[in-house]
Design a protein around this motif. Structure first.
Motif, PDB file in Angstrom:
ATOM      1  N   GLY A  31       0.792  -1.215   0.000  1.00  0.00           N
ATOM      2  CA  GLY A  31       0.000   0.000   0.000  1.00  0.00           C
ATOM      3  C   GLY A  31       0.832   1.276   0.000  1.00  0.00           C
ATOM      4  N   SER A  32       1.972   1.243   0.685  1.00  0.00           N
ATOM      5  CA  SER A  32       2.779   2.455   0.826  1.00  0.00           C
ATOM      6  C   SER A  32       3.783   2.661  -0.306  1.00  0.00           C
ATOM      7  CB  SER A  32       3.539   2.419   2.163  1.00  0.00           C
ATOM      8  OG  SER A  32       2.650   2.425   3.257  1.00  0.00           O
ATOM      9  N   TYR A  33       4.276   1.569  -0.892  1.00  0.00           N
ATOM     10  CA  TYR A  33       5.407   1.707  -1.815  1.00  0.00           C
ATOM     11  C   TYR A  33       5.156   1.180  -3.222  1.00  0.00           C
ATOM     12  CZ  TYR A  33       8.456   3.190   1.995  1.00  0.00           C
ATOM     13  OH  TYR A  33       9.027   3.892   3.017  1.00  0.00           O
ATOM     14  N   LEU A  34       4.053   0.473  -3.456  1.00  0.00           N
ATOM     15  CA  LEU A  34       3.887  -0.132  -4.777  1.00  0.00           C
ATOM     16  C   LEU A  34       3.719   0.914  -5.874  1.00  0.00           C
ATOM     17  CD1 LEU A  34       3.776  -2.810  -6.260  1.00  0.00           C
ATOM     18  CD2 LEU A  34       1.290  -2.769  -6.021  1.00  0.00           C
ATOM     19  N   SER A  35       2.995   1.984  -5.589  1.00  0.00           N
ATOM     20  CA  SER A  35       2.789   2.991  -6.634  1.00  0.00           C
ATOM     21  C   SER A  35       4.105   3.623  -7.050  1.00  0.00           C
ATOM     22  CB  SER A  35       1.803   4.068  -6.149  1.00  0.00           C
ATOM     23  OG  SER A  35       2.287   4.719  -4.987  1.00  0.00           O
ATOM     24  N   VAL A  36       4.960   3.956  -6.090  1.00  0.00           N
ATOM     25  CA  VAL A  36       6.255   4.558  -6.440  1.00  0.00           C
ATOM     26  C   VAL A  36       7.180   3.518  -7.062  1.00  0.00           C
ATOM     27  CG1 VAL A  36       7.471   4.237  -4.229  1.00  0.00           C
ATOM     28  CG2 VAL A  36       7.961   6.243  -5.636  1.00  0.00           C
ATOM     29  N   PHE A  37       7.028   2.236  -6.688  1.00  0.00           N
ATOM     30  CA  PHE A  37       7.781   1.151  -7.327  1.00  0.00           C
ATOM     31  C   PHE A  37       7.406   1.049  -8.797  1.00  0.00           C
ATOM     32  CE2 PHE A  37       7.917  -3.395  -8.567  1.00  0.00           C
ATOM     33  CZ  PHE A  37       9.282  -3.639  -8.427  1.00  0.00           C
ATOM     34  N   TYR A  38       6.108   1.129  -9.086  1.00  0.00           N
ATOM     35  CA  TYR A  38       5.649   1.062 -10.476  1.00  0.00           C
ATOM     36  C   TYR A  38       6.139   2.254 -11.301  1.00  0.00           C
ATOM     37  CZ  TYR A  38       2.345  -2.829  -9.677  1.00  0.00           C
ATOM     38  OH  TYR A  38       1.773  -4.041  -9.415  1.00  0.00           O
ATOM     39  N   VAL A 257       1.510   9.563   0.039  1.00  0.00           N
ATOM     40  CA  VAL A 257       2.165  10.532   0.922  1.00  0.00           C
ATOM     41  C   VAL A 257       3.672  10.567   0.678  1.00  0.00           C
ATOM     42  CG1 VAL A 257       2.527   8.934   2.875  1.00  0.00           C
ATOM     43  CG2 VAL A 257       2.269  11.393   3.302  1.00  0.00           C
ATOM     44  N   ILE A 258       4.232   9.449   0.182  1.00  0.00           N
ATOM     45  CA  ILE A 258       5.663   9.424  -0.118  1.00  0.00           C
ATOM     46  C   ILE A 258       6.019  10.483  -1.153  1.00  0.00           C
ATOM     47  CG2 ILE A 258       5.346   7.609  -1.854  1.00  0.00           C
ATOM     48  CD1 ILE A 258       8.396   8.020   0.465  1.00  0.00           C
ATOM     49  N   TYR A 259       5.116  10.770  -2.103  1.00  0.00           N
ATOM     50  CA  TYR A 259       5.361  11.820  -3.103  1.00  0.00           C
ATOM     51  C   TYR A 259       5.412  13.193  -2.426  1.00  0.00           C
ATOM     52  CZ  TYR A 259       4.111   8.305  -6.630  1.00  0.00           C
ATOM     53  OH  TYR A 259       4.057   7.181  -7.419  1.00  0.00           O
ATOM     54  N   TYR A 260       4.516  13.425  -1.475  1.00  0.00           N
ATOM     55  CA  TYR A 260       4.478  14.693  -0.733  1.00  0.00           C
ATOM     56  C   TYR A 260       5.798  14.904   0.006  1.00  0.00           C
ATOM     57  CZ  TYR A 260       3.053  17.946   3.000  1.00  0.00           C
ATOM     58  OH  TYR A 260       2.977  18.990   3.891  1.00  0.00           O
TER      59      TYR A 260
END
Length: 458
Positions: A31-38, A257-260
């Motif tokens: 949930g926290s890192y998959l989007s940035v991994f993709y 939130v990691i992008y923020y």
């Protein structure tokens, strides 16, 4: 069979809370890192990553209720739900690792991502829906039901504190000095979390027993009747709507939130602090409020939580726009406040048994698995809609992966991560207002059901 009205031991409550700790070892990292991994490792466009997550959750809309019906019709010596925890846990652990692996390039990489993510989601349904359904069949005691869901939420947030505190340093360490996190580092971290999750799942299996069973004449009720009883259950549908909105805000923010932090705050050294602090404060919030859920009223406590969480995020957005992202002390305080008011998250799930009892009292149908699956589905939809929607909004404002963001893109990230999700928490108050069951009415319904079943009032 043990009287389902008997109080649960502290060991049982603790064991139940460990279930979401184990689940999150597999799922929080996703949930926290998959989007940035993709987007930043695999190299997918945000729209493609968003589409994969959206398709996966559309499938969950079919898969989750279908599995709920399968589970509640299961008849084994170990119960209806526990066997799926035992047999499903190793496969969930495996696919949580495969999700953070790469295969080929271009369409092959996208196809592998879709396969592994959808597979991971299906196995998460098997294990976590079965685990969550246990709270509806372990006891009829209202206080223990509330305690079960509070312990569950503490397990969720303790794991989030731990994972958010150690994940970024672990990724950096396994990236061997690379400028960004490498694909290999994501895979290694996923393996470590998966290996730790399996024995914890088995601890839950060994210590959480099913004591509530449907009447034998109802074990094979038609699927159409189960669906009708769920869709016609007004309180349950309101809980689904409440959770859908709240989980879209919660998991949506968690996923972006990691992008923020990377592009607005620009303090990678504080990523662990900002990502773990809200979860830590949620644990504190639950500890402070969990003994007041029944006496003060679950509905009122939920409203307080949603108001506090919503206003905290809106203030974070305002601070970024007016005072700047470098005002770290204020941002930390507001993130702590946001986390504290998230004590409301276990409350709707503690209301699910009341809604199940309501339908059984009206029509004699106890659809534990489908009912829980329906409300649990809101979590899946929320995580997909929240993250995929946020990625699309950020793309509209001009977000470009691994680049210096424009002022418009930075504002879009802040607006998405904080303002939009903050407003969504406040919107939860609308369906909550119409929820009709209070503690007195729920107790009366439970008493009638116990009387019909011939249970003593111990």
């Amino acid at each position: 069979m043990e009287n389902p009205g008997n109080r649960l031991s502290k060991k049982t409550l603790f064991a139940y809370g460990c279930g979401d700790f184990a689940s999150n070892l597999c799922w929080t990292f996703v949930g926290s890192y998959l989007s940035v991994f993709y987007t930043d490792v695999v190299g997918m466009a945000p729209a493609i990553a968003s589409m994969i997550m959206l398709i996966a959750k559309i499938w969950d809309g079919v898969n989750d209720p279908m599995f709920g019906m399968i589970a509640e019709r299961t008849n084994s010596k170990k119960g209806r739900f526990r066997p799926y925890i035992f047999y499903g846990a190793p496969f969930l652990a495996l696919f949580s690792v495969l999700t953070f692996t790469t295969f080929g390039k271009g369409s092959a990489a996208v196809g592998w991502a879709a396969f592994s993510y959808i597979g991971c989601g299906m196995l998460y349904t098997v294990v976590n829906l079965s685990y969550g359904s246990l709270s509806t069949v372990m006891t009829t005691n209202a206080e223990d039901i509330a305690q079960l869901n509070s312990y569950r939420m503490m397990g969720t947030n303790i794991s989030s504190v731990l994972l958010n505190a150690i994940t970024a340093p672990m990724l950096a360490a396994f990236s061997a000095g690379s400028q960004g996190y490498t694909a290999k580092s994501y895979t290694i971290v996923a393996i470590i979390f998966a290996v730790c999750a399996i024995p914890i799942f088995y601890f839950v299996y060994a210590n959480c027993k099913e004591t509530i069973q449907p009447q034998k004449t109802e074990t094979r009720i038609p699927i159409s009747k189960s669906l009708k009883s769920v869709l016609g259950n007004g309180p349950l549908m309101l809980l689904f709507l409440i959770q859908l909105i709240a989980m879209t805000a919660f998991f949506g923010r968690m996923g972006v939130v990691i992008y923020y932090l990377m592009y607005d705050v620009q303090r990678m050294d504080l990523v662990a602090v900002f990502m773990s602090l809200p979860s830590l404060m949620t644990v504190i919030g639950i500890l402070v409020t969990k003994n007041h859920m029944v006496t003060f009223g679950k509905k009122k406590m939920a409203a307080i939580g949603y108001i506090g969480a919503g206003l905290s995020l809106i203030l974070i957005y305002i601070v970024g726009n007016t005072m700047g992202y470098s005002n770290i002390p204020v941002l930390i305080i507001l993130h702590a406040c946001y986390g504290f008011f998230c004590f409301s998250f276990p409350i709707p799930m503690a209301m699910v048994p009341d809604a199940i009892n309501y339908e059984e009292d009206r029509h004699g149908v106890r659809a534990d698995g489908v009912s829980y699956a329906t409300v649990s589905l809101s979590t899946k939809f929320g995580s997909a809609f929240g993250v995929s929607g946020a990625l699309l909004i950020m793309a509209v404002f001009g977000y470009v992966a691994n680049a210096q963001q424009t002022a418009a893109a930075m504002n879009g990230i802040n607006l998405t991560v904080n303002l939009i999700f903050g407003i969504m928490y406040l919107v939860c108050l609308i369906p909550l207002y119409f929820y009709p069951l209070n503690e007195k009415r729920s107790a009366e319904i439970r008493a009638r059901l116990d009387e019909r079943a011939g249970l003593s009032k111990e």
